[in-house]
Design an enzyme around this catalytic site. Structure first.
Site, short mmCIF file in Angstrom:
data_model
loop_
_atom_site.label_atom_id
_atom_site.label_comp_id
_atom_site.label_asym_id
_atom_site.label_seq_id
_atom_site.Cartn_x
_atom_site.Cartn_y
_atom_site.Cartn_z
CB SER A 216 -83.02 -25.02 35.89
OG SER A 216 -82.64 -25.95 34.91
N GLY A 218 -86.67 -27.19 37.63
CA GLY A 218 -88.07 -27.12 37.20
C GLY A 218 -88.88 -26.17 38.06
N GLY A 221 -87.35 -24.00 40.96
CA GLY A 221 -86.50 -22.85 40.73
C GLY A 221 -85.05 -23.19 40.46
N GLY A 247 -85.70 -23.27 30.39
CA GLY A 247 -84.28 -23.25 30.73
C GLY A 247 -83.51 -22.27 29.87
CG ASP A 248 -83.46 -22.76 25.76
OD1 ASP A 248 -82.52 -23.42 26.25
OD2 ASP A 248 -84.23 -23.21 24.88
#
Length: 308
Positions: A216, A218, A221, A247-248
């Site tokens: 990832s 931020g 994408g 992110g989770d």
């Protein structure tokens, strides 16, 4: 069911203040407590997507008791293993004027060898009914640095697909055990590979043992190196809000896609849309469902071919 492992679960406490400034006293306008830790957040998102989920890891002390009380009415099933030490607290201070968040993370309980052995027994039993497993977050004191590598090997021996989301030496050792997917962020990826150029970094991470790597970046994408090629997925437009837990949510989307047999472009599009929808939600483990449905068709997924 889908199993998520949070070895260093947390009681998340969020303070909201009008403006955060050092060396001053602050009047807190709002306080919230919620069950936390990366795997707990992943499980909550998976449950909201309609998947049966089970949370395991460790819980102990007063904070662990509150965490389990808050988890009880939620959809993920609690299979946390009791320990003598105290579950950590994480304190997030939200500056409502700027929208920025300052985080304070405690280290977690000291887990004894006997407690680790009890956890491994519980983990092996849960794997028998698992369709996939996510290994998420930091390690508490007392857990050996190769713990995730051990858990990856046990999942592979049980024939259960495994996703790893960690950092530092636990990630480095874990990826060598050949998980099906790893999901670092840009900084974690750079620490793992020593490369900052995104395509080179994800390819370098995959060469270290993972079947696939989805990193990832931020607001830019996700970039993924997979057996089917290198893919980049980007949101239709930047979104403003609280990035905690984005992110989770990406991990939850990727894990759900793995279980559902989606193609890599479909998995990545879901992950990017769900991450953006999480930024628009008030807390980690939650997402704006209407925003997710609106964003998903407009996520751009393209194959990167310059590495060939």
């Amino acid at each position: 069911m889908i199993l998520t492992v949070t070895l260093n679960a947390a009681l998340d406490i969020t303070y909201r203040v009008p403006a955060l400034a050092p060396h001053t006293t602050h009047r807190v306008s709002d306080v919230r407590e919620r069950p936390g830790g990366k795997g707990v957040n992943v499980a909550r998102v998976l449950a909201a997507l309609g998947h049966e989920t089970v949370v395991t890891g460790f819980a102990g002390g007063p904070a662990g008791t509150v965490l389990r009380e808050l988890l009880a009415p939620l959809a993920p099933h609690d299979a946390l293993v009791p320990v003598e030490g105290a579950t950590r607290r994480t304190v997030a201070v939200v500056d409502t004027a700027s929208g920025s968040t300052t985080q304070f993370n405690e280290p977690g309980p000291a887990v004894s060898p006997a407690e680790w052995a009890r956890f491994l027994d519980a983990y092996d039993a849960l794997l028998r009914d698992a369709r996939a497993v996510a290994l998420c977050g930091s390690l508490p004191p007392g857990i050996h640095v190769g713990a995730y590598a051990e858990l990856v090997r046990r999942a592979r021996a049980a024939g259960v697909p495994v996703l790893l989301d960690s950092d530092g030496e636990p990630l480095r050792r874990g990826i060598a055990a050949r998980p099906d997917l790893v999901k670092p962020n840009a900084d974690e990826l750079a620490r793992l590979t020593g490369a900052r150029e995104p395509v080179r970094a994800v390819l370098g991470a995959r060469r270290r043992g993972a079947r696939a790597v989805a990193a990832s970046f931020g607001p830019d994408g996700l970039l993924a190196a997979t057996p089917d090629g290198v893919w980049q997925a980007t949101p239709p437009a930047p979104v403003r809000g609280n990035p905690t837990g984005a992110g989770d949510s990406a991990v939850a989307a990727l894990l759900a896609g793995l279980v559902e047999g989606l193609t890599w472009p479909e998995q990545l599009a879901r992950a990017v849309a769900l991450s953006a929808a999480t930024v628009l939600a008030p807390a980690a483990g939650e997402f704006d469902a209407a925003a997710y449905e609106r964003l998903l068709p407009d996520v751009s997924v393209t194959e990167r071919t310059e590495h060939r």
